[in-house]
Design an enzyme around this catalytic site. Structure first.
Site, PDB file in Angstrom:
ATOM      1  N   ASP A  16       0.867  -1.199   0.000  1.00 43.64           N
ATOM      2  CA  ASP A  16       0.000   0.000   0.000  1.00 43.64           C
ATOM      3  C   ASP A  16       0.895   1.237   0.000  1.00 43.64           C
ATOM      4  O   ASP A  16       2.078   1.160   0.357  1.00 43.64           O
ATOM      5  CB  ASP A  16      -0.910   0.015   1.239  1.00 43.64           C
ATOM      6  CG  ASP A  16      -1.861   1.214   1.217  1.00 43.64           C
ATOM      7  OD1 ASP A  16      -2.593   1.367   0.221  1.00 43.64           O
ATOM      8  OD2 ASP A  16      -1.867   2.005   2.172  1.00 43.64           O
ATOM      9  N   SER A  17       0.284   2.369  -0.355  1.00 42.07           N
ATOM     10  CA  SER A  17       1.017   3.633  -0.300  1.00 42.07           C
ATOM     11  C   SER A  17       1.456   3.955   1.133  1.00 42.07           C
ATOM     12  O   SER A  17       2.421   4.689   1.326  1.00 42.07           O
ATOM     13  CB  SER A  17       0.126   4.759  -0.817  1.00 42.07           C
ATOM     14  OG  SER A  17      -1.030   4.846  -0.008  1.00 42.07           O
ATOM     15  N   GLY A  49      -3.125   9.127  -3.737  1.00 37.86           N
ATOM     16  CA  GLY A  49      -4.455   9.399  -4.287  1.00 37.86           C
ATOM     17  C   GLY A  49      -4.557  10.512  -5.306  1.00 37.86           C
ATOM     18  O   GLY A  49      -5.356  10.437  -6.226  1.00 37.86           O
ATOM     19  N   CYS A  79      -4.164  -1.627  -2.334  1.00 39.16           N
ATOM     20  CA  CYS A  79      -4.329  -0.191  -2.503  1.00 39.16           C
ATOM     21  C   CYS A  79      -5.161   0.000  -3.771  1.00 39.16           C
ATOM     22  O   CYS A  79      -4.770  -0.479  -4.848  1.00 39.16           O
ATOM     23  CB  CYS A  79      -2.947   0.436  -2.665  1.00 39.16           C
ATOM     24  SG  CYS A  79      -2.963   2.177  -3.086  1.00 39.16           S
ATOM     25  N   ASN A  80      -6.297   0.645  -3.627  1.00 37.05           N
ATOM     26  CA  ASN A  80      -7.153   0.835  -4.807  1.00 37.05           C
ATOM     27  C   ASN A  80      -6.503   1.737  -5.839  1.00 37.05           C
ATOM     28  O   ASN A  80      -6.624   1.513  -7.045  1.00 37.05           O
ATOM     29  CB  ASN A  80      -8.490   1.445  -4.373  1.00 37.05           C
ATOM     30  CG  ASN A  80      -9.358   0.442  -3.659  1.00 37.05           C
ATOM     31  OD1 ASN A  80     -10.122  -0.277  -4.279  1.00 37.05           O
ATOM     32  ND2 ASN A  80      -9.218   0.349  -2.343  1.00 37.05           N
ATOM     33  N   THR A  81      -5.794   2.763  -5.355  1.00 39.93           N
ATOM     34  CA  THR A  81      -5.186   3.717  -6.282  1.00 39.93           C
ATOM     35  C   THR A  81      -4.132   3.008  -7.144  1.00 39.93           C
ATOM     36  O   THR A  81      -4.098   3.179  -8.368  1.00 39.93           O
ATOM     37  CB  THR A  81      -4.566   4.889  -5.493  1.00 39.93           C
ATOM     38  OG1 THR A  81      -5.538   5.350  -4.541  1.00 39.93           O
ATOM     39  CG2 THR A  81      -4.173   6.021  -6.409  1.00 39.93           C
ATOM     40  N   GLU A 164      -3.873   9.523   7.725  1.00 44.12           N
ATOM     41  CA  GLU A 164      -2.411   9.364   7.838  1.00 44.12           C
ATOM     42  C   GLU A 164      -1.853  10.263   8.944  1.00 44.12           C
ATOM     43  O   GLU A 164      -0.798  10.000   9.492  1.00 44.12           O
ATOM     44  CB  GLU A 164      -1.727   9.674   6.502  1.00 44.12           C
ATOM     45  CG  GLU A 164      -2.010   8.643   5.405  1.00 44.12           C
ATOM     46  CD  GLU A 164      -0.967   7.526   5.314  1.00 44.12           C
ATOM     47  OE1 GLU A 164       0.210   7.770   5.586  1.00 44.12           O
ATOM     48  OE2 GLU A 164      -1.352   6.392   4.948  1.00 44.12           O
ATOM     49  N   CYS A 198     -11.194   2.562  -0.702  1.00 48.13           N
ATOM     50  CA  CYS A 198      -9.827   2.971  -0.370  1.00 48.13           C
ATOM     51  C   CYS A 198      -9.516   2.242   0.922  1.00 48.13           C
ATOM     52  O   CYS A 198     -10.328   2.253   1.863  1.00 48.13           O
ATOM     53  CB  CYS A 198      -9.744   4.482  -0.165  1.00 48.13           C
ATOM     54  SG  CYS A 198      -8.161   4.996   0.558  1.00 48.13           S
ATOM     55  N   THR A 199      -8.358   1.592   0.960  1.00 47.85           N
ATOM     56  CA  THR A 199      -8.088   0.706   2.099  1.00 47.85           C
ATOM     57  C   THR A 199      -7.808   1.470   3.396  1.00 47.85           C
ATOM     58  O   THR A 199      -7.734   0.863   4.462  1.00 47.85           O
ATOM     59  CB  THR A 199      -6.928  -0.248   1.755  1.00 47.85           C
ATOM     60  OG1 THR A 199      -5.782   0.536   1.354  1.00 47.85           O
ATOM     61  CG2 THR A 199      -7.314  -1.186   0.636  1.00 47.85           C
ATOM     62  N   HIS A 200      -7.660   2.789   3.296  1.00 43.33           N
ATOM     63  CA  HIS A 200      -7.547   3.595   4.519  1.00 43.33           C
ATOM     64  C   HIS A 200      -8.911   3.822   5.193  1.00 43.33           C
ATOM     65  O   HIS A 200      -8.984   4.041   6.401  1.00 43.33           O
ATOM     66  CB  HIS A 200      -6.991   4.990   4.189  1.00 43.33           C
ATOM     67  CG  HIS A 200      -5.515   5.048   3.975  1.00 43.33           C
ATOM     68  ND1 HIS A 200      -4.894   4.447   2.913  1.00 43.33           N
ATOM     69  CD2 HIS A 200      -4.545   5.679   4.682  1.00 43.33           C
ATOM     70  CE1 HIS A 200      -3.599   4.699   2.977  1.00 43.33           C
ATOM     71  NE2 HIS A 200      -3.365   5.449   4.038  1.00 43.33           N
TER      72      HIS A 200
HETATM   73  N1  DGL Z   1      -5.081   3.183   0.529  1.00 46.66           N
HETATM   74  C1  DGL Z   1      -4.992   3.552  -0.814  1.00 46.66           C
HETATM   75  C2  DGL Z   1      -6.206   3.165  -1.620  1.00 46.66           C
HETATM   76  O1  DGL Z   1      -6.804   2.141  -1.336  1.00 46.66           O
HETATM   77  C3  DGL Z   1      -4.417   4.866  -1.234  1.00 46.66           C
HETATM   78  C4  DGL Z   1      -4.467   6.039  -0.421  1.00 46.66           C
HETATM   79  C5  DGL Z   1      -3.558   7.105  -0.939  1.00 46.66           C
HETATM   80  O2  DGL Z   1      -2.342   6.891  -0.901  1.00 46.66           O
HETATM   81  O3  DGL Z   1      -4.056   8.142  -1.360  1.00 46.66           O
HETATM   82  O4  DGL Z   1      -6.580   3.829  -2.565  1.00 46.66           O
END
Ligand code: DGL
Length: 284
Positions: A16-17, A49, A79-81, A164, A198-200
């Site tokens: 992930d990021s 993102g 990470c979706n992005t 974050e 988004c995994t966050h």
């Molecule tokens: N957690 C990530 C996602 O699922 C990216 C968040 C990011 O770095 O902006 O998209």
């Protein structure tokens, strides 16, 4: 005659990021407790993102190469992005050149395969980063599995920075959560399912639940991605047999490890101890 090097065996890589992928790793460990996992968060360059396609692709490819150097036969882009902007090119172009026997999977496909099962109204909302929304990956992929589903997207660019920076319980978080929920429900009032794409975002779940209309379900991806990986490993014994199984977990960050450990525990649900990793020219 030169000996053929057998393909590497090692842990499953999870990328992930930053910290968000830990919400996915948590479910992976629950459903696959005997497997070894190696987590990498690119915290030094997070968030991804609102970065360009090229930047997300380059960073993600560097991470994938780093995992392969650690011996990981399989990498999950948690990470979706990164899944939206880098996965297809890595699968279709890079993998063949850098490690043809290895595999890289994302989180968008497993989610879109099942999302329609959770909606009664046939109207779903996608909450995601700017990059994921702009890529149109969700509407495109959902249309393949549930063509009649109406998909409304909302980019929430402040949510990842809030999380974050450990501000997910602050009044500022209330403001930005309400702002984007109001926006998505004014675009499509009959939405009965919101996907945290988004995994966050699971870290904002309590705040989101406070502001959604009664009867609207919130879906996060951890269990979906983990069930899909269980299925993938059953269908691909040639990959499963190269994934080591001693129940070990390792954590790596591209930023300061003490900061990472302090913050990562919220996402993973238990204390962790990470090592620093370097990506880019110096790594590969
Ligand atoms: N957690 C990530 C996602 O699922 C990216 C968040 C990011 O770095 O902006 O998209």
């Amino acid at each position: 005659m030169s000996a053929v090097t057998p393909p590497a065996k090692g842990p499953i890589g999870v990328f992930d990021s930053g910290y968000g992928g830990l919400t996915i790793l948590r479910s992976l460990v629950e459903q696959l407790p005997s497997y070894d996992f190696c987590y990498l968060g690119d915290s030094a360059r997070s968030p991804y993102g609102n970065r360009s396609f090229d930047a997300v692709y380059t960073y993600t490819l560097e991470a994938v190469q780093w995992f392969f150097k650690q011996g990981c036969p399989l990498v999950i882009l948690a990470c979706n992005t990164a899944s939206a902007k880098a996965l297809r090119t890595i699968q279709q172009k890079d993998l063949q050149k850098i490690a043809p026997a290895n595999r890289v999977l994302g989180v968008i496909r497993p989610t879109t395969e099942v999302i329609g099962q959770y909606s009664q109204t046939g109207k779903v909302g996608i909450l995601a980063t700017e990059g994921t929304v702009q890529s149109q990956s969700y509407p495109i992929e959902i249309a393949k599995f549930f063509p009649s589903l109406e998909v409304t997207q909302e980019a929430c660019p402040m949510w990842v920075p809030l999380i974050e920076n450990n501000e997910q319980d602050s009044e500022g978080a209330d403001y930005f959560v309400q702002k984007h929920l109001n926006a998505i429900f004014s675009k499509s009032p009959q939405i009965d399912l919101l996907l945290l794409a988004c995994t966050h975002y699971p870290l904002l779940r309590t705040k989101i639940e406070k502001y959604i209309p009664a009867g609207v379900k919130l879906l996060s991806q951890g269990d979906i991605v983990a069930s899909s990986l269980v299925d993938y490993l059953n269908r691909h014994p040639e990959i499963a047999s190269r994934c080591t199984r001693q129940g070990n977990l390792q954590f790596h960050t591209t930023d300061n490890r003490l900061d990472f450990d302090r913050h990562a525990a919220h996402f993973f649900g238990s204390p962790i101890s990470s090592k620093e990793a370097q990506l880019g020219d110096s790594c590969c």
